[in-house]
Design an enzyme around this catalytic site. Structure first.
Site, PDB file in Angstrom:
ATOM      1  NE  ARG A  43      -2.612  -1.949   3.244  1.00 37.36           N
ATOM      2  CZ  ARG A  43      -2.943  -2.356   4.383  1.00 37.36           C
ATOM      3  NH1 ARG A  43      -3.468  -2.545   4.355  1.00 37.36           N
ATOM      4  NH2 ARG A  43      -2.095  -3.772   5.228  1.00 37.36           N
ATOM      5  CE  LYS A  61       2.309 -21.315  10.110  1.00 34.39           C
ATOM      6  NZ  LYS A  61       2.954 -20.241  11.323  1.00 34.39           N
ATOM      7  CG  ASP A  86       4.683 -26.267   6.132  1.00 33.59           C
ATOM      8  OD1 ASP A  86       6.307 -25.937   7.078  1.00 33.59           O
ATOM      9  OD2 ASP A  86       3.529 -26.620   7.474  1.00 33.59           O
ATOM     10  CG  HIS A  87       9.279 -21.545   7.236  1.00 28.65           C
ATOM     11  ND1 HIS A  87       8.176 -21.514   7.950  1.00 28.65           N
ATOM     12  CD2 HIS A  87       9.971 -21.692   8.224  1.00 28.65           C
ATOM     13  CE1 HIS A  87       8.055 -21.601   9.356  1.00 28.65           C
ATOM     14  NE2 HIS A  87       9.660 -21.451   8.912  1.00 28.65           N
ATOM     15  CE  LYS A 104      12.491 -24.363   9.178  1.00 33.09           C
ATOM     16  NZ  LYS A 104      13.264 -23.792   9.832  1.00 33.09           N
ATOM     17  CD  GLU A 134       8.988 -20.657  17.346  1.00 34.07           C
ATOM     18  OE1 GLU A 134       9.984 -19.709  17.508  1.00 34.07           O
ATOM     19  OE2 GLU A 134       7.739 -21.425  17.903  1.00 34.07           O
ATOM     20  CG  ASP A 174       2.556 -19.852  15.056  1.00 29.91           C
ATOM     21  OD1 ASP A 174       2.529 -19.562  13.918  1.00 29.91           O
ATOM     22  OD2 ASP A 174       3.126 -19.844  16.219  1.00 29.91           O
ATOM     23  CG  HIS A 180       5.885 -25.057  11.016  1.00 28.24           C
ATOM     24  ND1 HIS A 180       5.699 -25.111   9.601  1.00 28.24           N
ATOM     25  CD2 HIS A 180       5.686 -24.129  11.104  1.00 28.24           C
ATOM     26  CE1 HIS A 180       5.336 -23.335   9.327  1.00 28.24           C
ATOM     27  NE2 HIS A 180       5.417 -22.925  10.315  1.00 28.24           N
ATOM     28  CE  LYS A 209       5.544 -18.152  19.121  1.00 35.29           C
ATOM     29  NZ  LYS A 209       6.399 -18.516  18.287  1.00 35.29           N
TER      30      LYS A 209
HETATM   31  C1  BG6 Z   1       5.943 -19.876  12.317  1.00 41.66           C
HETATM   32  C2  BG6 Z   1       5.428 -19.176  13.183  1.00 41.66           C
HETATM   33  O1  BG6 Z   1       5.612 -19.946  10.415  1.00 41.66           O
HETATM   34  O2  BG6 Z   1       7.181 -20.448  12.732  1.00 41.66           O
HETATM   35  C3  BG6 Z   1       5.716 -18.841  14.462  1.00 41.66           C
HETATM   36  O3  BG6 Z   1       4.501 -17.972  12.890  1.00 41.66           O
HETATM   37  C4  BG6 Z   1       7.054 -19.894  14.445  1.00 41.66           C
HETATM   38  O4  BG6 Z   1       6.096 -18.680  15.473  1.00 41.66           O
HETATM   39  C5  BG6 Z   1       7.883 -20.524  13.253  1.00 41.66           C
HETATM   40  O5  BG6 Z   1       8.338 -18.904  15.483  1.00 41.66           O
HETATM   41  C6  BG6 Z   1       9.405 -21.022  13.436  1.00 41.66           C
HETATM   42  O6  BG6 Z   1       9.676 -21.383  11.668  1.00 41.66           O
HETATM   43  P1  BG6 Z   1      11.567 -21.761  12.944  1.00 41.66           P
HETATM   44  O7  BG6 Z   1      11.539 -21.456  10.874  1.00 41.66           O
HETATM   45  O8  BG6 Z   1      11.972 -21.034  13.124  1.00 41.66           O
HETATM   46  O9  BG6 Z   1      11.692 -22.865  13.367  1.00 41.66           O
END
Ligand code: BG6
Length: 519
Positions: free
Chosen positions: A67, A172, A201-202, A206, A240, A259, A264, A360
């Site tokens: 924007r 996501k 899905d990141h 990896k 985390e 989340d 994941h 977390k």
């Molecule tokens: C994200 C979540 O999808 O993945 C975050 O929204 C989380 O809350 C993160 O911290 C964790 O990803 P990674 O790659 O740091 O394990």
């Protein structure tokens, strides 16, 4: 515990084939929500890594869309991000030529008229640079804009360009629950055919996650014992140390289950549990994953626990509790920790519990999968009543360290030398990614972006998979959503989570592994 390290010699690596990576066709990558953190921290550094490796076509353009009126400041900001977050030397000569491919277009996501201008701008740019009609739209905006953007792209015929190919990448969270995910799928599929849709899905980007398939199916020795006859249980942990990092409003609506666990962790679980796909192709791999998820009975509330962190000490630093975080309700019922037990009702896994936990502000950052094998049928050495430091025979344990110190370790019992009795000590055979292959500055998005540009959906979620997972967690999400626990917060930041997580495993005589990371 003693450890034997295994490594690959540098000279072996230099002999390895570099792999015949395909290069995508010329095209324009349009990033919606380009002024957000993801673009600067992950997407542009990853694109530059691809460019450095000569994996982008000669003719391509990256158009940031958001924007704000950013103009040329956008490219400058992206360059700074590539240097800061991509581990790139600011003097790298390729930066100057890379930046010529970047431009910016201001747009209100919900204003249809802006899309007509965007289309004209993309066509102009493509004609000027002889790029052709290929378009990849990357939706990195807040999720509430996804449906509107897709609809507007459809209305301008940007999803089906003349003589060209278009695709859409969607970040996501894909939906908030089963109903919203279904609705979003319908909205997206009304404009884009499923084979044009790349749900990210990141975790699947990896290296260590992709290596799960290689580990299982490029090696003959594990598959025969990869089942209920030899495996006692499986644990998957995503721990985390970070809190919610200013994402309070997002996290308040999400919580750990939505989340991290429902997406994941279910991807990790599927890669551990799936049957051998007939090939490493999107359809085969995604079909096998779906079979795993469909074999999981929905998780009763009694097999899951939740937690929320209070204040505490993380890595020696005092941190505030979740309810004191910015823009978080002081009475919040959102879980920052979730643990559960599930089963996979098929022939391979019947009777093998899978324990998942994510949280977390835990003691240590570590994402790990551990496969605990059954004890040998007869423990002859324990009978000698050996004394000494290591007399306990522990079951074999295979740990797959996804991050941060990536590797794989196999624990087995070894005789302690120079003792008169047969004292047994657990030792580790350890494969360490960094010492074998060198430390990489890749962030995982390289693979995913390249695959999306190439049109390869293997590492992306299919509509059916997304909906199956939401359906699986629906009873739990509904039950947790209906009631805030009386005792929240229930764990101190910097610990391994609430006691109820320990009790969950105790019921079946199991224990969480807390010695995570390289031993
Ligand atoms: C994200 C979540 O999808 O993945 C975050 O929204 C989380 O809350 C993160 O911290 C964790 O990803 P990674 O790659 O740091 O394990």
């Amino acid at each position: 515990m003693a450890t034997m390290h295994m490594s690959v010699r540098a000279e072996d690596l230099s002999q390895m084939p570099k792999g015949g990576e395909r290069i995508p066709d010329p095209g324009v990558l349009v990033i919606f929500g380009a002024s957000g953190d993801l673009t600067k921290r992950k997407l542009l550094p990853a694109l530059f890594h691809l460019y450095q490796a000569n994996l982008l076509p000669d003719r391509f353009a990256i158009v940031g869309v958001a924007r704000r009126a950013l103009g040329d400041a956008f490219a400058a900001e992206m360059l700074a991000g590539i240097v800061e977050f991509g581990g790139v030397d600011a003097a790298d000569p390729k930066l100057a030529s890379f930046v010529e491919h970047i431009s910016y277009f201001p747009l209100h996501f919900d204003d249809p008229a802006h899309y007509a201008s965007l289309k004209a701008e993309l066509d102009r740019l493509a004609a000027e640079r002889n790029i052709g009609p290929g378009r990849l739209y990357y939706l990195a905006t807040a999720p509430e804009f996804f449906a509107g953007i897709v609809e507007n792209l459809g209305a301008q015929a940007m999803a089906q360009p003349d003589n060209g190919h278009a695709a859409v990448v969607i970040e996501k969270p894909f939906g908030h629950d089963l109903d919203s995910a279904r609705e979003l799928n319908q909205q997206v599929n009304a404009v884009f055919h499923e084979d044009q849709v790349f749900r990210i899905d990141h975790y699947l980007g990896k290296e260590t996650v992709q290596n799960l398939l290689v580990f299982r199916f490029a090696n003959g020795i594990f598959e025969p014992i990869w089942n209920r006859n030899y495996i006692d249980h499986v644990q998957i942990t995503v721990a985390e140390t970070l809190g919610v990092e200013g994402r309070g409003p997002f996290y308040e609506k999400a919580g750990a289950l939505r989340d991290v666990v429902q997406n994941h962790m279910m991807e990790l679980l599927a890669l551990v549990a799936l049957e051998p796909p007939s090939s490493f192709e999107a359809d085969s791999v995604r079909r096998e994953k779906l079979k795993v998820w469909r074999a999981i009975p929905s998780i009763p509330v009694t097999d899951a626990v939740r937690g929320q962190y209070g204040p505490g000490l993380v890595n020696g630093e005092r941190v505030i509790g979740y309810r004191d975080e910015e823009r978080v309700s002081p009475e919040s019922g959102t879980e920052t920790f979730a643990a559960l037990r599930l089963s996979i009702d098929n022939w391979r896994w019947a009777g093998v519990p899978f324990f998942l936990r994510a949280g977390k502000r835990l003691r240590k950052r570590a994402t790990e999968i551990s496969i605990q094998f059954k004890q040998p049928p007869l423990l002859i050495f324990n009978r000698l009543h050996a004394t000494g430091p290591c007399t306990e025979i522990q079951p074999n344990l295979l740990t797959i360290r996804i991050q941060p110190d990536e590797g794989i370790a196999l624990r087995f019992g070894a005789k302690v030398p120079t003792t008169s009795q047969m004292a047994v000590c657990p030792v580790n055979m350890d494969f360490d990614y960094a010492s074998a292959f060198g430390k990489s500055s890749a962030n995982g998005y390289e693979r995913l972006l390249l695959d999306a540009l190439l049109g390869d959906q293997t590492l992306f979620s299919h509509r059916d998979g997304v909906e199956t997972n939401w359906a699986l967690y629906k009873p739990l999400l509904d039950a947790w959503g209906a009631r805030t626990p009386d005792v929240f917060p229930n764990y101190f930041a910097g610990t391994w989570g609430p006691d109820c997580a320990i009790h969950l495993l105790e019921k079946t005589g199991h224990l969480w592994r807390n010695d995570l990371g390289r031993q």
